[in-house]
Design an enzyme around this catalytic site. Structure first.
Site, PDB file in Angstrom:
ATOM      1  N   TRP A 187       0.860  -1.186   0.000  1.00  0.00           N
ATOM      2  CA  TRP A 187       0.000   0.000   0.000  1.00  0.00           C
ATOM      3  C   TRP A 187       0.891   1.229   0.000  1.00  0.00           C
ATOM      4  CZ3 TRP A 187      -0.300   3.868   3.854  1.00  0.00           C
ATOM      5  CH2 TRP A 187      -1.165   4.918   3.501  1.00  0.00           C
ATOM      6  N   GLU A 226      -3.127  -2.826  -2.347  1.00  0.00           N
ATOM      7  CA  GLU A 226      -4.237  -2.190  -1.625  1.00  0.00           C
ATOM      8  C   GLU A 226      -4.513  -0.781  -2.130  1.00  0.00           C
ATOM      9  OE1 GLU A 226      -3.469  -1.712   2.544  1.00  0.00           O
ATOM     10  OE2 GLU A 226      -5.507  -1.022   2.986  1.00  0.00           O
ATOM     11  N   LYS A 228      -6.865   2.868  -2.218  1.00  0.00           N
ATOM     12  CA  LYS A 228      -7.423   3.787  -1.237  1.00  0.00           C
ATOM     13  C   LYS A 228      -8.202   4.876  -1.950  1.00  0.00           C
ATOM     14  CE  LYS A 228      -6.100   6.091   2.981  1.00  0.00           C
ATOM     15  NZ  LYS A 228      -5.123   6.102   4.061  1.00  0.00           N
ATOM     16  N   ASP A 259      -9.612  -2.982   1.670  1.00  0.00           N
ATOM     17  CA  ASP A 259      -9.692  -2.425   3.014  1.00  0.00           C
ATOM     18  C   ASP A 259     -11.084  -1.813   3.119  1.00  0.00           C
ATOM     19  OD1 ASP A 259      -9.671  -0.356   5.076  1.00  0.00           O
ATOM     20  OD2 ASP A 259      -7.524  -0.721   5.245  1.00  0.00           O
ATOM     21  N   HIS A 262     -11.698   1.926   2.786  1.00  0.00           N
ATOM     22  CA  HIS A 262     -11.164   2.656   1.641  1.00  0.00           C
ATOM     23  C   HIS A 262     -12.143   2.863   0.507  1.00  0.00           C
ATOM     24  CE1 HIS A 262      -6.697   1.778   2.784  1.00  0.00           C
ATOM     25  NE2 HIS A 262      -7.392   2.325   3.744  1.00  0.00           N
ATOM     26  N   HIS A 286      -8.613  -6.179   4.499  1.00  0.00           N
ATOM     27  CA  HIS A 286      -8.286  -5.402   5.689  1.00  0.00           C
ATOM     28  C   HIS A 286      -9.623  -5.027   6.300  1.00  0.00           C
ATOM     29  CE1 HIS A 286      -3.916  -3.839   4.921  1.00  0.00           C
ATOM     30  NE2 HIS A 286      -4.008  -5.154   4.982  1.00  0.00           N
ATOM     31  N   ASP A 294     -11.936   7.296   6.531  1.00  0.00           N
ATOM     32  CA  ASP A 294     -11.114   6.109   6.782  1.00  0.00           C
ATOM     33  C   ASP A 294     -10.473   6.221   8.165  1.00  0.00           C
ATOM     34  OD1 ASP A 294      -9.475   3.882   6.475  1.00  0.00           O
ATOM     35  OD2 ASP A 294      -7.924   5.022   5.427  1.00  0.00           O
ATOM     36  N   ASP A 296     -10.282   4.134  10.685  1.00  0.00           N
ATOM     37  CA  ASP A 296      -9.668   2.952  11.299  1.00  0.00           C
ATOM     38  C   ASP A 296     -10.102   2.717  12.734  1.00  0.00           C
ATOM     39  OD1 ASP A 296      -7.773   1.693   9.279  1.00  0.00           O
ATOM     40  OD2 ASP A 296      -7.208   3.792   9.127  1.00  0.00           O
ATOM     41  N   ASP A 326      -7.270  -4.246  10.036  1.00  0.00           N
ATOM     42  CA  ASP A 326      -6.526  -2.994   9.924  1.00  0.00           C
ATOM     43  C   ASP A 326      -7.272  -1.884  10.641  1.00  0.00           C
ATOM     44  OD1 ASP A 326      -4.875  -0.949   9.334  1.00  0.00           O
ATOM     45  OD2 ASP A 326      -5.254  -0.912   7.170  1.00  0.00           O
TER      46      ASP A 326
HETATM   47  C1  RNT Z   1      -3.727   2.807   4.989  1.00  0.00           C
HETATM   48  C2  RNT Z   1      -3.878   1.368   4.668  1.00  0.00           C
HETATM   49  C3  RNT Z   1      -2.766   0.491   5.131  1.00  0.00           C
HETATM   50  C4  RNT Z   1      -2.269   0.862   6.505  1.00  0.00           C
HETATM   51  C5  RNT Z   1      -1.289  -0.120   7.066  1.00  0.00           C
HETATM   52  C6  RNT Z   1      -0.537   0.426   8.215  1.00  0.00           C
HETATM   53  O1  RNT Z   1      -4.862   3.528   4.752  1.00  0.00           O
HETATM   54  O2  RNT Z   1      -5.086   0.901   5.151  1.00  0.00           O
HETATM   55  O3  RNT Z   1      -3.151  -0.827   5.069  1.00  0.00           O
HETATM   56  O4  RNT Z   1      -3.296   1.008   7.410  1.00  0.00           O
HETATM   57  O5  RNT Z   1      -0.484  -0.596   6.079  1.00  0.00           O
HETATM   58 ZN    ZN Z   2      -5.455  -1.217   5.072  1.00  0.00          ZN
END
Ligand code: RNT
Ligand code: ZN
Length: 419
Positions: A187, A226, A228, A259, A262, A286, A294, A296, A326
């Site tokens: 990523w 990955e 985003k 993810d 994302h 993820h 995003d 998290d 994640d």
């Molecule tokens: C970032 C991505 C990625 C990170 C990690 C730390 O938006 O989701 O996967 O969170 O690699």
């Molecule tokens: Zn991620």
């Protein structure tokens, strides 16, 4: 009645109730037992890592909060993960980032990383029955800025190409060591804050960089990419968008990482599973929880996660979908965050495994859509929770809310002392 007896009794009743609608509870439990979740190492220290370089931050991601007790070094991080493992059932994986290598006191720049920086991790992982996954790290470095692998400046681009190549070599060694492919996620945050007029050009550069990186074929690691939607301070343009990696993955047969944080908030990530599986070899997930962006947040048992799990099971794709987590919440107890997220993901999988899918599919095939909807509604309230408690009991881990006390105890004994 003692709690354990209650759990056993409820389980027997639940099993009967499920068998009435054609669901084999023992089979579901057995499957759940074997699903390895790739636990991200970065919740333990707010994505800081342990390299002896100046971490300049940035790179589009941000952990928020300052709850005391974050892991300050590798030993503390390992101890935290070991604690987490005592509170979840099943055998899992640990997902490392390059910045978590064992660099001693040396400043090892990212284009210098070697497998030897991870032999300690491999050893420790084996001792703890964990397999390892890996990630290259392009954020938080003076050479990151807005563009890494998509940078028109050859010197900067080559630096990141070298880094990523070396990370693949590390992943290959991990895979060889554990006799099971190491999944390496790529990523990069590459993008721009404001209106961008060379979108095509950066994507073309990224494609070339990836081709160069993937020129070496490995047998013991698998690449995944990955995408985003946007990053903090990179809101207007993301080079590695979903369309970009979907195209690249389909063309070059690489794994695409989804993810769940994302995508546009109203987008259904679960619905992407079946399409991706038709055109790309496997999927990496993820599992995350976006709140407005995003963000998290810690994964919880919500509709998004349940739908995601159901789509994996309905597509009979557990062997093609790698389930990773994640999230990084620095505002609550970090060990607790892990346990909530892992357990929520397993609960979602269990619910999916207990779905009366044969009957539902029959209804659908017969055009009985009222019946399909009614059974889906009823299934939500079937006693899956009794099966879940039994899963915990059988795995010899805290049943239900009992894990709260254990996390509190570890905080008292260990993390609260980190000052
Ligand atoms: C970032 C991505 C990625 C990170 C990690 C730390 O938006 O989701 O996967 O969170 O690699
Ligand atoms: Zn991620």
């Amino acid at each position: 009645m003692k709690k354990n007896e209650l759990v056993l009794k409820s389980f027997e009743i639940a099993k009967e109730r499920y068998s009435e609608i054609g669901v084999d509870v023992e089979a579901a439990l057995k499957t759940l037992q074997d699903v390895a979740i790739s636990i991200h190492c970065w919740q333990a220290d707010d994505v800081t890592g342990f390299e002896n370089l100046t971490n300049v931050g940035g790179g589009g991601i941000q952990a928020t909060g300052n709850y005391p007790g974050k892991a300050r070094n590798i030993d503390e991080l390992r101890s935290d993960i070991e604690k987490v493992l005592t509170l979840v059932g099943g055998n899992h994986r640990l997902n490392l980032h390059e910045i978590y290598g064992e660099f001693g006191n040396k400043a090892v720049d990212r284009d210098q990383v070697e497998p030897s920086h991870f032999t300690g991790w491999m050893q420790w992982a084996t001792e703890n029955s964990l397999k390892l996954d890996f990630n290259s790290t392009s954020f938080g470095h003076p050479k990151s800025r807005d563009l890494t692998l998509a940078n028109p400046d050859k010197a900067i681009r080559d630096f990141w190409i070298e880094h990523t190549k070396r990370c693949r070599a590390v992943a290959e060694e991990m895979g060889k060591f554990q006799n099971d492919p190491c999944i390496m996620n790529l990523w990069i945050h590459d993008g721009m804050k404001d209106l961008t007029v060379n979108r095509y050009k950066y994507r073309q550069i990224l494609e070339q960089s990836l081709d160069e990186i993937f020129a070496t074929e490995y047998l013991n690691m698998k690449d995944c990419l990955e995408s985003k939607l946007f990053g903090i301070a990179l809101e207007s343009y993301t080079v590695g968008s979903h369309d970009f990696y979907l195209g690249y993955g389909a063309k070059k047969q690489k794994i695409v990482t989804l993810d769940t944080g994302h995508f546009h908030l109203s987008e259904n990530v679960a619905d992407k599973i079946s399409s991706l599986l038709l055109y790309t070899p496997e999927i990496m997930l993820h599992v995350s929880r976006p709140i407005r962006w995003d963000s998290d947040h810690v994964v919880i048992l919500n509709d998004d996660v349940i739908e995601l799990a159901k789509e994996i099971i309905r597509a009979d794709a557990l062997n093609r979908v790698h389930i990773g987590l994640d999230f990084f919440d620095a505002s609550i107890n970090r060990i607790g965050a892990y346990v909530i997220g892992i357990r929520a993901t397993q609960k979602a999988l269990l619910q999916a495994l207990l779905e009366p899918i044969a009957t539902l599919r029959n209804y659908e095939a017969n055009g009985q859509y009222f019946e399909r909807l009614a059974l889906l509604e009823e299934a939500k309230a079937l006693p899956w929770n009794a099966v879940w408690d039994y899963f915990c009991l059988k795995n010899n881990i805290a049943v239900g809310e009992n894990y709260i006390r254990e996390v509190q105890q570890y905080e008292k004994d260990v993390t609260a002392k980190r000052i």
